[in-house]
Write an enzyme that holds these catalytic residues in place. Structure first.
Site, PDB file in Angstrom:
ATOM      1  N   ASP A   1       5.803  -7.552  -3.963  1.00 61.53           N
ATOM      2  CA  ASP A   1       6.930  -6.820  -4.556  1.00 61.53           C
ATOM      3  C   ASP A   1       6.469  -5.859  -5.655  1.00 61.53           C
ATOM      4  O   ASP A   1       5.266  -5.740  -5.945  1.00 61.53           O
ATOM      5  CB  ASP A   1       7.930  -7.860  -5.092  1.00 61.53           C
ATOM      6  CG  ASP A   1       9.383  -7.438  -4.912  1.00 61.53           C
ATOM      7  OD1 ASP A   1       9.641  -6.227  -4.824  1.00 61.53           O
ATOM      8  OD2 ASP A   1      10.249  -8.324  -4.887  1.00 61.53           O
TER       9      ASP A   1
ATOM     10  N   ASP B   1      17.083  -2.969  -1.709  1.00 66.87           N
ATOM     11  CA  ASP B   1      17.498  -4.170  -0.971  1.00 66.87           C
ATOM     12  C   ASP B   1      18.731  -3.950  -0.105  1.00 66.87           C
ATOM     13  O   ASP B   1      19.657  -3.230  -0.478  1.00 66.87           O
ATOM     14  CB  ASP B   1      17.793  -5.302  -1.949  1.00 66.87           C
ATOM     15  CG  ASP B   1      16.523  -5.836  -2.593  1.00 66.87           C
ATOM     16  OD1 ASP B   1      15.443  -5.241  -2.361  1.00 66.87           O
ATOM     17  OD2 ASP B   1      16.612  -6.829  -3.322  1.00 66.87           O
TER      18      ASP B   1
ATOM     19  N   GLU C   1       7.844  -2.085  -1.865  1.00 65.54           N
ATOM     20  CA  GLU C   1       7.825  -1.163  -2.996  1.00 65.54           C
ATOM     21  C   GLU C   1       9.060  -0.274  -2.980  1.00 65.54           C
ATOM     22  O   GLU C   1       9.175   0.630  -3.809  1.00 65.54           O
ATOM     23  CB  GLU C   1       6.473  -0.425  -2.891  1.00 65.54           C
ATOM     24  CG  GLU C   1       6.155   0.648  -3.840  1.00 65.54           C
ATOM     25  CD  GLU C   1       6.710   1.960  -3.373  1.00 65.54           C
ATOM     26  OE1 GLU C   1       6.601   2.922  -4.125  1.00 65.54           O
ATOM     27  OE2 GLU C   1       7.273   2.025  -2.268  1.00 65.54           O
ATOM     28  N   TRP C   2       9.966  -0.591  -2.039  1.00 58.60           N
ATOM     29  CA  TRP C   2      11.314   0.005  -1.947  1.00 58.60           C
ATOM     30  C   TRP C   2      11.316   1.499  -1.620  1.00 58.60           C
ATOM     31  O   TRP C   2      12.335   2.179  -1.810  1.00 58.60           O
ATOM     32  CB  TRP C   2      12.102  -0.232  -3.243  1.00 58.60           C
ATOM     33  CG  TRP C   2      11.931  -1.586  -3.829  1.00 58.60           C
ATOM     34  CD1 TRP C   2      12.003  -2.764  -3.138  1.00 58.60           C
ATOM     35  CD2 TRP C   2      11.635  -1.934  -5.187  1.00 58.60           C
ATOM     36  NE1 TRP C   2      11.783  -3.820  -3.990  1.00 58.60           N
ATOM     37  CE2 TRP C   2      11.560  -3.339  -5.252  1.00 58.60           C
ATOM     38  CE3 TRP C   2      11.450  -1.199  -6.354  1.00 58.60           C
ATOM     39  CZ2 TRP C   2      11.277  -4.024  -6.430  1.00 58.60           C
ATOM     40  CZ3 TRP C   2      11.186  -1.880  -7.533  1.00 58.60           C
ATOM     41  CH2 TRP C   2      11.099  -3.270  -7.566  1.00 58.60           C
TER      42      TRP C   2
HETATM   43  C1  GLA Z   1      13.158  -7.579  -4.703  1.00 54.61           C
HETATM   44  C2  GLA Z   1      12.880  -7.440  -3.207  1.00 54.61           C
HETATM   45  C3  GLA Z   1      13.733  -8.460  -2.457  1.00 54.61           C
HETATM   46  C4  GLA Z   1      13.386  -9.859  -2.935  1.00 54.61           C
HETATM   47  C5  GLA Z   1      13.599  -9.961  -4.435  1.00 54.61           C
HETATM   48  C6  GLA Z   1      13.090 -11.273  -5.007  1.00 54.61           C
HETATM   49  O1  GLA Z   1      14.464  -7.212  -5.005  1.00 54.61           O
HETATM   50  O2  GLA Z   1      13.154  -6.161  -2.772  1.00 54.61           O
HETATM   51  O3  GLA Z   1      13.522  -8.352  -1.064  1.00 54.61           O
HETATM   52  O4  GLA Z   1      12.058 -10.144  -2.611  1.00 54.61           O
HETATM   53  O5  GLA Z   1      12.931  -8.915  -5.137  1.00 54.61           O
HETATM   54  O6  GLA Z   1      13.277 -11.370  -6.382  1.00 54.61           O
END
Ligand code: GLA
Length: 400
Positions: A147, A202, A180-181
């Site tokens: 993450d 997310d 890493e979004w």
């Molecule tokens: C981030 C990730 C999620 C999850 C949470 C856990 O938001 O994008 O997929 O892993 O952290 O805290």
């Protein structure tokens, strides 16, 4: 001279080591991850039960392989700095849990973070990458989701590359999932670093809209889908765009769940279930284990599908498949049913990326409905159908 030789040797070693494990994800990884449903309430019993249910439900037979513990398994580091699991929720330790998962014929995954802390505030891997990778190898970890919280001052490509090299040095093959979004465009550098990279923030268990969490938002299925625009060229065998774990069985309607599964398969997305596997409706199991859908996702060519047309609420997506086949998905984004008509012979579907051309005026295909399993004629006649609200019509075009 001696110094020069040493330097050259070091450089050669670095070059040899500077790689990810190859051949681990020639098709998009499939499995289950604890986060979407369980979040921080995770413990060893829940993970064992998920492994049992993955097998008992038929999901393992359908191709789901990885059981991944997300955030909140960490305890403290020991006096030497090696990470330990939370002794209250994982009293038997991670090695025993990995052994259990392996005994079911499944693979075992874990979560950490490139920053000082994980997103839930547990110890992160920053500065401990090589030590953590060694620990994971000792435990029998096969998959690492990594993450991006608490990473001030870190360069994303550099931080993920450090962990890649640490995993490689530890010697146990690990699928490396970059979470890493999409902040630093991981599709531009991720293929040489990991096997999949998150393209967005997310996901939320809703079809439309988003959820406001104050400082950040999570996104419904359609929003996530729209954020995949322009990324298909970066995906392929061994390196996948990851539009996040699935929310099937987490409260959407059956139609919406079906559309969600269909679009993830059209995108050649990793299929990580995120629901409670111990308590699934018949419909949820049917959606998650639809082998014809999974075959589209797992097609050996590994070509991500593309949006061919959009008119009002209706989108038409195509995905080139092996042996000259195609998948087509009509996605109705509206709540109301919509009638469609698609004249195969009048439409010409050209895919510049794969250099594939669907010319039904010259070549006839048989049509199979991938949800009802019904033979649905050929491309010789125009298709006429009604697509229910928030649902799809998905077909495979089979080269005769
Ligand atoms: C981030 C990730 C999620 C999850 C949470 C856990 O938001 O994008 O997929 O892993 O952290 O805290």
């Amino acid at each position: 001279m001696k110094n020069l030789l040493t330097l050259l040797l070091l450089m050669a070693t670095t070059i040899t080591w500077a790689q990810k494990f190859e051949n681990l994800a020639s098709t998009p990884p499939m499995g289950w991850n604890s986060w979407n449903k369980i979040a921080c309430d995770v413990n060893e019993k829940v993970i064992r039960e998920a492994a049992d249910a993955l097998v008992a439900s038929g999901m393992k037979d359908a191709g789901y392989t990885y059981i991944v513990i997300d955030d909140c398994w960490h305890g403290e580091r020991d006096s030497l700095g090696f990470i330990q699991s939370d002794p209250v929720h994982f009293p038997s330790g991670i090695k025993a849990l990995a052994d259990y998962v392996h005994s079911k014929g499944l693979k075992f995954g874990i979560y950490s973070c490139a920053g000082n802390k994980t997103c839930a505030g547990r110890p992160g891997s920053r500065g401990y990458e090589y030590q953590d990778a060694l620990q994971y190898a000792k435990w029998g970890v096969d998959y690492l989701k990594y993450d991006w919280c608490f990473t001030d001052g870190l360069n994303a490509e550099g931080a993920y590359t450090t962990m890649r090299d640490a995993l490689y040095a530890a010697g146990r093959p690990v699928v490396f999932s970059l979470c890493e979004w999409g902040n630093n465009k991981p599709w531009l550098w991720g293929a040489k670093v990991g096997h999949l990279w998150r393209t967005t923030g997310d996901i939320a268990a809703k079809f439309e809209g988003s959820v406001d969490h104050g400082t950040w938002s999570s996104w419904g299925v359609l929003k996530i889908l729209d954020m995949q625009e322009g990324l298909r060229q970066y995906a392929g065998p061994g390196h996948w765009n990851d539009p996040d774990m699935m929310e099937i069985g987490n409260g959407m309607t059956v139609n919406q769940d079906r559309a969600h599964m269909s679009m993830w398969c059209m995108l050649a997305a990793p299929l990580m279930a995120g629901n409670d596997l111990t308590n699934m409706t018949k419909e949820t199991i049917e959606i998650l284990t639809n082998k014809d859908l999974i075959a589209v996702d797992q097609d050996p060519l590994g070509i991500q599908g593309f949006k061919f047309a959009a008119k009002d609420s209706m989108e038409t997506w195509f995905k080139p498949l092996a042996n000259g086949d195609w998948a087509v998905c009509f996605l109705n984004r509206a709540k109301k049913p919509v009638s469609i008509e698609f004249d195969w012979k009048a439409e010409r579907v050209n895919d510049d990326l794969s250099k594939r051309d669907l010319n039904a005026a010259q070549t006839e295909y048989e049509l199979v409905n991938l949800w009802t399993k019904a033979a649905s004629g050929t491309t010789g006649a125009a298709l006429k159908a009604v697509v229910p609200g928030h649902d799809v019509l998905m077909l495979r075009l089979i080269l005769k």
